[in-house]
Design a protein around this motif. Structure first.
Motif, mmCIF file in Angstrom:
data_model
loop_
_atom_site.group_PDB
_atom_site.id
_atom_site.type_symbol
_atom_site.label_atom_id
_atom_site.label_comp_id
_atom_site.label_asym_id
_atom_site.label_seq_id
_atom_site.Cartn_x
_atom_site.Cartn_y
_atom_site.Cartn_z
ATOM 1 N N ALA A 57 0.830 -1.202 0.000
ATOM 2 C CA ALA A 57 0.000 0.000 0.000
ATOM 3 C C ALA A 57 0.866 1.254 0.000
ATOM 4 C CB ALA A 57 -0.931 -0.011 1.212
ATOM 5 N N VAL A 58 1.899 1.251 0.810
ATOM 6 C CA VAL A 58 2.788 2.421 0.884
ATOM 7 C C VAL A 58 3.488 2.644 -0.449
ATOM 8 C CG1 VAL A 58 4.805 3.385 2.054
ATOM 9 C CG2 VAL A 58 3.083 2.126 3.375
ATOM 10 N N GLU A 59 3.824 1.564 -1.136
ATOM 11 C CA GLU A 59 4.511 1.677 -2.430
ATOM 12 C C GLU A 59 3.693 2.478 -3.431
ATOM 13 O OE1 GLU A 59 4.904 0.380 -6.650
ATOM 14 O OE2 GLU A 59 3.312 -0.200 -5.249
ATOM 15 N N HIS A 60 2.375 2.304 -3.431
ATOM 16 C CA HIS A 60 1.528 3.057 -4.353
ATOM 17 C C HIS A 60 1.592 4.547 -4.036
ATOM 18 C CE1 HIS A 60 -1.878 3.844 -7.039
ATOM 19 N NE2 HIS A 60 -2.334 4.651 -6.088
ATOM 20 N N LEU A 61 1.549 4.896 -2.776
ATOM 21 C CA LEU A 61 1.599 6.301 -2.374
ATOM 22 C C LEU A 61 2.925 6.933 -2.768
ATOM 23 C CD1 LEU A 61 0.087 5.875 1.216
ATOM 24 C CD2 LEU A 61 -1.112 6.580 -0.863
ATOM 25 N N VAL A 62 3.998 6.174 -2.600
ATOM 26 C CA VAL A 62 5.327 6.693 -2.952
ATOM 27 C C VAL A 62 5.451 6.856 -4.462
ATOM 28 C CG1 VAL A 62 7.794 6.192 -2.901
ATOM 29 C CG2 VAL A 62 6.392 5.774 -0.863
ATOM 30 N N ARG A 63 4.975 5.868 -5.211
ATOM 31 C CA ARG A 63 5.017 5.963 -6.680
ATOM 32 C C ARG A 63 4.216 7.153 -7.173
ATOM 33 N NH1 ARG A 63 3.111 0.731 -9.650
ATOM 34 N NH2 ARG A 63 3.237 2.205 -11.403
ATOM 35 N N LEU A 64 3.099 7.384 -6.553
ATOM 36 C CA LEU A 64 2.251 8.498 -6.960
ATOM 37 C C LEU A 64 2.903 9.829 -6.629
ATOM 38 C CD1 LEU A 64 -0.482 9.158 -8.240
ATOM 39 C CD2 LEU A 64 -1.496 9.021 -5.948
ATOM 40 N N THR A 68 -0.625 11.288 -13.831
ATOM 41 C CA THR A 68 -0.783 11.905 -12.510
ATOM 42 C C THR A 68 0.529 11.895 -11.754
ATOM 43 O OG1 THR A 68 -3.081 11.140 -12.460
ATOM 44 C CG2 THR A 68 -2.105 11.848 -10.376
ATOM 45 N N SER A 69 1.197 10.757 -11.756
ATOM 46 C CA SER A 69 2.485 10.649 -11.075
ATOM 47 C C SER A 69 3.510 11.604 -11.676
ATOM 48 C CB SER A 69 2.977 9.202 -11.149
ATOM 49 O OG SER A 69 4.232 9.062 -10.542
ATOM 50 N N ARG A 70 3.497 11.724 -13.003
ATOM 51 C CA ARG A 70 4.449 12.602 -13.677
ATOM 52 C C ARG A 70 4.192 14.066 -13.349
ATOM 53 N NH1 ARG A 70 4.571 13.685 -19.870
ATOM 54 N NH2 ARG A 70 6.484 14.887 -20.096
#
Length: 761
Positions: free
Chosen positions: A240-247, A615-617
């Motif tokens: 779950a944390v990985e998604h937040l960091v990637r975003l 969005t991430s970019r």
């Protein structure tokens, strides 16, 4: 029972200098005639009075129907034993006592004696077990036992035949088997200590907020172990944390995690309160979100979640509901404050039998009362100092700012927050309205506060659906809403910009539905707002038409790009970055199912995968460029003799906008952001400089040639984002000459980096 002390309030376990372990109980009940402490034990408990768990921690699960969970509630062969201990010490309206041998894990509640006289606002009823307002944990179970609230949980006889006086007849049936109970918690566990340097401490201007529901975020996450999904431990899981960091977000804003209860009208329809805006315990993490147990374990699990997010550089902001409680109005249940001192905690009308309701939920806390203000501020400090939280978003904050009847920006609540050495240092976000007269206060909260800016939401939605009469309002919203916040030393980051929130359509539904579809709530589709400002792109709901689907994805890219290029603090809703849908529901507050849960399969689907990447970019671009997250408002004045200003607006002709252009109907707007001499200094004290950018927003249904501004604005332009393209991969650098015309695709955003004069196209 020993005398104990009147402070701190609540239940506090301690070991005295004589080596005697026990718990001090203290309860403010100003109008009470007597108070009884009630201790609850089960023969098979591992924790409780005189029986600590094998590792010194709270013991086994024990839930209470109908608030969730299969707990025996005192009805399974008489297994639960209640011991009543009168609190005989009274100091400054606080009833208190110390009970030796009461250890962490002990369940407890209070019975408060006094007058039953609803006509004057007095509703004391010792037959009702009351939850300690300061309980650090609540044993309310975690199951899915639906059904109506039993009549025993009401202070009045609910089935009295004369309905107009029903709430005036006292119900003397015992509520203890049916209500949640407080749990004594060990406050000094060494592995839960907090150090200030563990907090990310992201400056406001650099923040990107992600609104997320603890349960819904991981309930369907394939990378989170099934037993942890939907819990604090699930949100702390590396997947779950990985998604937040990637975003790239810097903070999660958690929908309410204070212990809350479910409304009777929902339980009768087989539903439950999913969002959690129905608080009953302001110190307790909601028990149903704990994977490790409900007898105090939820406290440690919440702290470990905060620590995991902090280690990833992510702050934790809580959405808090101090404006009302789950006890509703005069016909609502009696769970805590209503029975402790109804007149001392709630705002009452001139007819004291009735509640003043500025929240739409039946009651309003009387924040002007010292004991209520103390309850709120003690709770806030607890979550910051002992639970590691970094800030708060205050639901219906205008209700908290009412001194008597009118909203008052010099109210005791706002004054106390401003001078508190702990609370004035954390992030404070107001939902700057309530449902009462004069409750809409966007732009009015004092410095120190930021606000949800719904005028941003309205302007951006209207622009992209073609409903803005001109672009004046849009210009203010894109540049930080100086018309609302440029006073009293406030900064652009006072504006929390959002296009969607938990309340309303998701981003995907905003471009897929023009009408709300809340039939599943069982309220005849009457609930939820009718002012959605949405456009379905030509078909209501999901469509098989490839052109409609492509247009919708383009509109999503337009909305997301606009949000992340705007000055202020952007807030995203979990799942919007990958096309989450609620199937047209704009009021999913009671949908604890796939309607509300994040669908993680979308992240890998064509179309939604590209939306996540964009969005991430854009968030990464925002982090790299201070001109996109300014700490001061634009001046609009020229930097030097060349006439280059920090902010300029352009028409499609490539000319600066005149006053007449602002008032004329338009679907195209160019915004130039200069990176020269940005206010502030870097870490070495040098002036901040950055690239300059030109963002062109084009909401019309047809392509348009846009003339790129010439010198001194730029010698050439480099395309960074073009929302007409599904894929945003970087191509070999291509420069567009200043003064040339570039064709804008229908309904698109073009973001260009301005190349200064030393580089030619």
């Amino acid at each position: 029972m020993w005398p104990g002390t009147p402070t701190p309030l609540g239940a506090r376990f301690r070991v005295g200098p004589d080596g005697v372990a026990g718990t001090n109980f203290a309860l403010w009940a100003g109008g009470a005639e007597a108070v009884e402490l009630c201790l609850f034990d089960d023969p098979d408990d591992d924790a409780g009075r005189g029986r600590p768990g094998s590792d010194g921690r709270p013991g086994s699960f024990g839930g209470q129907r109908p608030f969730g969970g299969p707990g025996n509630g005192g009805r399974s062969g008489g297994r639960t034993v209640e011991t009543r201990c009168p609190l005989t010490e009274l100091t400054h309206e606080i009833w208190h006592g110390f009970v030796p041998g009461v250890l962490p894990g002990q369940r407890y509640g209070f019975r408060v004696h006094g007058r039953w006289d609803p006509w004057t606002g007095a509703r004391f009823n010792p037959a009702k077990l009351l939850l300690d307002p300061y309980a650090r944990a609540v044993d309310a179970g975690a199951g899915d036992d639906y059904g109506a609230l039993p009549p025993e949980v009401y202070g009045h006889v609910r089935d009295w035949p004369q309905q107009h006086v029903a709430d005036t007849v006292r119900d003397d049936r015992d509520s203890a088997p049916y209500v949640p109970k407080g749990v004594v918690v060990h406050d000094d566990a060494p592995d839960d200590e907090w150090c200030e340097d563990r907090r990310p401490k992201t400056p406001w201007a650099d923040s990107v907020i992600y609104e997320v529901h603890v349960r819904g975020f991981t309930k369907l996450h394939p990378g989170v172990p099934e037993e942890l999904r939907g819990t604090y431990a699930g949100l702390a899981h590396p997947a779950a944390v990985e998604h937040l960091v990637r975003l790239g977000v810097t903070a999660v804003e958690l929908l309410p995690v204070h212990q809350f209860a479910h409304e009777d009208h929902l339980l009768r329809r087989g539903l439950r309160n999913y969002w959690g805006y129905n608080s009953i315990g302001y110190f307790a993490p909601h028990a149903a979100y704990a994977a490790s147990g409900t007898r105090g374990q939820q406290v440690g699990e919440f702290r470990r979640m905060v620590r995991a997010l902090h280690e990833a550089g992510i702050e934790v902001i809580l959405d808090v509901v101090y404006n009302h409680t789950a006890e509703a109005g005069e016909l609502g249940p009696m769970l805590s404050l209503k029975g402790i001192d109804n007149r001392g905690y709630y705002r009452l009308q001139d007819d004291a039998r009735r509640y003043a309701d500025y929240t739409g939920c039946g009651n309003t806390l009387h924040v002007v009362q010292p004991q209520v203000l103390r309850l709120i501020t003690d709770s806030l400090r607890y979550w910051v100092s002992e639970m590691g939280v970094d800030g708060f978003r205050f639901d219906l904050a205008a209700a908290l700012a009412r001194s008597f009847h009118d909203v008052d920006m010099l109210s005791p609540f706002l004054a106390v927050i401003a001078q508190d050495p702990v609370l004035r240092r954390v992030k404070l976000i107001a939902e700057p309205w309530d449902v009462g007269s004069g409750g809409y206060q966007v732009g009015a909260f004092p410095p120190l506060w930021t606000e949800w800016n719904d005028r941003y939401r309205g302007a951006v939605r209207d622009f992209w659906r073609g409903a803005l009469p001109d672009v004046r309002d849009l210009g203010y919203r894109l540049s930080g809403s100086s018309d609302l916040y440029a006073w009293g030393g406030r900064r652009p980051y006072a504006s929390v910009n959002f296009v969607t929130a938990h309340d309303g359509f998701t981003l995907r539904d905003l471009v897929s539905y023009e009408r709300k579809h809340n039939e599943a709530n069982g309220e005849g589709n009457r609930d939820g707002s009718d002012d959605n400002r949405s456009w379905n792109c030509g078909a209501e709901g999901e469509s098989a038409d490839a052109d409609v689907r492509a247009l919708r994805r383009r509109q999503l890219r337009n909305l997301m790009t606009t949000l992340l290029l705007s000055t202020g603090v952007p807030m995203l809703v979990a799942g919007d970055e990958m096309g989450r849908t609620q199937r047209g529901s704009n009021n999913a507050y009671c949908q604890d199912n796939e309607v509300s849960w994040v669908d993680w399969g979308l992240r890998d689907e064509p179309g939604w995968r590209e939306l996540f990447a964009l969005t991430s970019r854009l968030i990464a671009l925002r982090h790299r460029h201070p001109v996109l997250r300014r700490r001061a408002f634009f001046s609009g004045r020229a930097h030097s003799a060349d006439g280059l200003r920090d902010l300029a607006w352009f028409t499609a002709r490539g000319t600066e906008m005149t006053e007449a252009d602002w008032y004329a109907p338009a679907a195209t707007l160019g915004m130039y952001l200069s990176g020269r001499d940005i206010p502030g200094r870097d870490a070495r004290g040098a002036p901040v400089t950055d690239d300059s950018f030109l963002a062109v927003l084009h909401a019309a249904a047809d392509p348009l040639d846009f003339v790129l501004p010439g010198r001194p604005w730029a010698a050439a332009y480099e395309v960074l984002v073009d929302t007409s393209l599904e894929e945003q991969g970087r191509a070999p650098e291509t420069l567009l000459a200043a003064g040339a015309a570039v064709t804008l695709a229908a309904r698109s955003v073009l973001l260009l980096r301005a190349v200064p004069g030393e580089r030619e196209a």
